[in-house]
Motif scaffolding. Structure first.
Motif, short mmCIF file in Angstrom:
data_model
loop_
_atom_site.label_atom_id
_atom_site.label_comp_id
_atom_site.label_asym_id
_atom_site.label_seq_id
_atom_site.Cartn_x
_atom_site.Cartn_y
_atom_site.Cartn_z
N LEU A 1 18.20 8.78 20.25
CA LEU A 1 17.52 8.43 19.15
C LEU A 1 16.25 9.29 18.71
O LEU A 1 16.07 9.44 17.48
CB LEU A 1 16.99 6.86 19.28
N ARG A 2 15.69 9.96 19.96
CA ARG A 2 14.78 10.82 19.64
C ARG A 2 15.42 12.21 18.98
O ARG A 2 14.82 12.96 18.03
CB ARG A 2 13.92 11.23 20.89
N ALA B 1 18.25 12.47 17.25
CA ALA B 1 18.93 11.96 15.87
C ALA B 1 19.78 12.98 15.42
O ALA B 1 20.58 13.72 16.28
CB ALA B 1 17.73 11.68 15.12
N LEU C 1 7.87 7.05 17.95
CA LEU C 1 8.88 6.16 18.20
C LEU C 1 8.64 4.94 18.35
O LEU C 1 7.52 4.50 18.49
CB LEU C 1 9.61 6.60 19.56
N VAL D 1 23.14 6.73 16.01
CA VAL D 1 21.84 6.95 15.86
C VAL D 1 21.39 5.94 14.75
O VAL D 1 20.34 5.22 14.94
CB VAL D 1 21.58 8.42 15.28
N SER D 2 22.24 5.70 13.76
CA SER D 2 21.84 4.96 12.67
C SER D 2 21.83 3.48 13.23
O SER D 2 20.97 2.64 12.74
CB SER D 2 22.78 4.85 11.28
N ASP E 1 18.70 3.12 15.44
CA ASP E 1 17.59 2.96 14.95
C ASP E 1 17.46 1.38 14.19
O ASP E 1 16.35 1.00 14.27
CB ASP E 1 17.50 4.01 13.86
N THR E 2 18.53 1.14 13.54
CA THR E 2 18.35 -0.14 12.89
C THR E 2 18.13 -1.07 13.58
O THR E 2 17.21 -2.37 13.57
CB THR E 2 19.52 -0.46 12.06
N GLN F 1 14.85 5.85 4.76
CA GLN F 1 13.99 5.96 5.68
C GLN F 1 12.69 5.55 5.07
O GLN F 1 12.26 6.11 3.95
CB GLN F 1 13.79 7.57 5.96
N VAL G 1 11.03 6.28 9.84
CA VAL G 1 11.86 5.41 10.45
C VAL G 1 13.18 5.28 9.80
O VAL G 1 13.18 4.91 8.45
CB VAL G 1 11.33 4.13 10.84
N ARG G 2 14.48 5.82 10.29
CA ARG G 2 15.61 5.61 9.73
C ARG G 2 16.10 4.05 9.98
O ARG G 2 16.02 3.54 11.08
CB ARG G 2 16.77 6.55 10.29
N MET G 3 16.97 3.40 9.04
CA MET G 3 17.31 2.20 9.01
C MET G 3 18.38 1.98 8.36
O MET G 3 18.53 2.54 7.17
CB MET G 3 16.56 1.19 8.87
#
Length: 500
Positions: A109-110, A112, A129, A213-214, A217-218, A315, A319-321
């Protein structure tokens, strides 16, 4: 078919309250049992007078004194949009979170997608993060559901117990291919709950779609923000024991308080405004409108041409979600945006004075803001602005301190312009920022903005609507009678929805 807001929804046996808890002001629309609508606006933060603005607004409209129990038998329901989770994300004040992820992917996730917001920047500043600690779970399931590495439950339990002993109570669980084959995620979640974690977000339940990743992150966002929301929901529910409580989601639909999740709360307040704007515009005969919602902290603009526009990956604050949200473009130009002179040019924002201390005219020693510029030019009159300021919360805004501060600023600039021209110059910059935001969602996407009406709402929208319309060549401006509280009114016009 849009409901005619002039008639309003049918009368009920008790009061209904529709509330938008914004960054600066909290707006409350109360519908009496006979169907009549009453409104109230108060500061979102005033620790000396009340703990929560939404509850204080309900007390005011019911005529209940602070400290007295609320007569919940008189209330048929409460619908609420809140920025509690949004502010926690922006200010990084969420719950300390542990990430449990498949062994070998602790940095996934870092790393990404290795996107660079500024492609030529030499110094790459990555967003902070949201998770504080990573636990690598020894497990692996392939894309077809075959177990390649069995889950080492003992090791996971030891690591989770150690994190729990350090004070962590929130965990995000993300396994490779867990969106489809959730056996290991379910087992880890069971261990986490047994260990004592109060917030357990599993990716197959939070964002059940492929792409690690998505999905990860969510899930982290949900684990980071849901405890903040849960505490707020518990606080409100305690005051309103037994009252049906609904919250607005980012997608524009309402959900039961206990189903309100962190990932669905980011645009909770603005979404109410979009629903209100769309329904009232349709009732007034407008099918193509640009929503212009100017509040105390920011301005939200949106495009509506008969159906709600949504985005499913976005984003926010770095932060992606992945969660359904109404498509809203936000710029840092609200009534509380701070005015700066850096020695060579005027600047408006992006920082905001918020509710505390608020603009200079709020009697709390705040900086000069867009609101103060309007006071200076006589566009905001103290006698017509809410009398909610001063130590007792009953005074008007202070126009005298605004004149003194602008006189001092004009002297500092030293180009011979009177204070009024200085204030007008700052407003011109703010209007340009807002007009450019509207161009991004209209002109740059091929829409002829001159064929649209500018549907204006928010506490500060009416002060700038005509100037923004002139800057864009728009000929029609729609201002609803409840424009100042339209985000709250939109809660009452919204539907209960679930998206699958």
């Amino acid at each position: 078919m849009a409901r005619d807001e002039a008639l309003g929804p049918p009368a009920h046996s008790g009061w209904e309250f529709w509330i938008d808890r914004g960054g600066t002001f909290t707006d409350v629309v109360g519908r009496r049992p006979d169907g009549a609508l009453l409104t109230h606006k108060l500061l979102s933060q005033d620790r000396e007078r009340y703990q929560d603005a939404a509850i204080a607004g309900i007390r005011h409209l019911l005529g209940v004194a602070p400290g007295e129990p609320i007569p919940t038998e008189r209330i048929a329901g409460v619908r609420l949009g809140t920025t509690v989770a949004t502010n926690a994300l922006l200010e990084r004040r969420g719950e300390p979170t542990v990430l449990v992820i498949t062994e070998g992917y602790r940095d996934a996730l870092r790393i990404a997608y290795q996107n660079r917001p500024r492609i030529f920047a030499r110094e790459i500043v990555l967003p902070e993060l949201l998770y504080t600690r990573v636990i690598e779970a020894r497990e692996r399931v392939d894309a077809h559901g075959r177990v390649i590495v069995p889950l080492d439950e003992g090791a996971v339990e030891r690591d989770l117990r150690a994190a729990h002993d350090e004070g962590f109570r929130s965990v995000a669980i993300v396994c490779m291919h867990g969106y489809r084959h959730a056996l290991h995620e379910i087992a880890i979640g069971r261990i986490a709950r047994r260990t004592g974690f109060t917030q357990v977000s599993e990716s197959h339940a939070t964002s059940p779609l492929m792409r690690l990743v998505s999905r990860g992150d969510t899930t982290v966002v949900d684990a980071y923000l849901s405890p903040i929301l849960d505490r707020y929901v518990a606080q409100v529910s305690e005051e309103l024991d037994g009252v049906p409580l609904m919250f607005m989601q980012s997608s524009g639909g309402l959900t039961d308080a206990h189903g309100f999740r962190g990932k669905d709360s980011i645009l909770s307040g603005p979404a109410g405004g979009i629903v209100g704007m769309a329904r009232t515009s349709a009732a007034a005969g407008f099918r193509r409108v640009i929503g212009f919602d100017m509040g105390g902290t920011s301005t939200d603009v949106s495009h509506y041409a008969g159906e709600f526009e949504r985005q499913y990956e976005t984003q926010v604050a770095g932060v992606r979600m992945r969660a359904p949200m109404l498509s809203i473009h936000t710029v840092a130009a609200g009534g509380g945006s701070v005015l700066h002179f850096d020695g060579g040019r005027y600047r408006v924002g992006p920082d905001s004075a918020g509710a505390d201390p608020g603009p200079a005219c709020y009697r709390r020693g705040g900086p000069l803001t867009v609101t103060d510029a309007n006071v200076m030019l006589g566009r905001i009159r103290p006698e017509h602005f809410p009398h909610v300021f001063g130590p007792a919360g009953g005074q008007a805004i202070d126009a005298g301190v605004v004149r003194d501060r602008f006189a001092a600023l004009a002297a500092e600039i030293g180009d011979g312009r009177p204070p009024e021209e200085v204030a007008a110059g700052f407003l011109e910059i703010a209007v340009t920022n807002m007009a450019n935001a509207i161009k991004k969602i209209s002109v740059q996407r091929g829409y002829d903005v001159t064929r649209y009406a500018l549907a204006t709402f928010g506490g500060a929208g009416g002060q700038h609507a005509c100037a923004v319309a002139d800057a864009l060549g728009m000929r029609q401006v729609l201002i609803h009678p409840l424009a100042g509280v339209l985000s709250a009114y939109g809660m009452g016009l919204a539907d209960v929805t679930a998206m699958r």
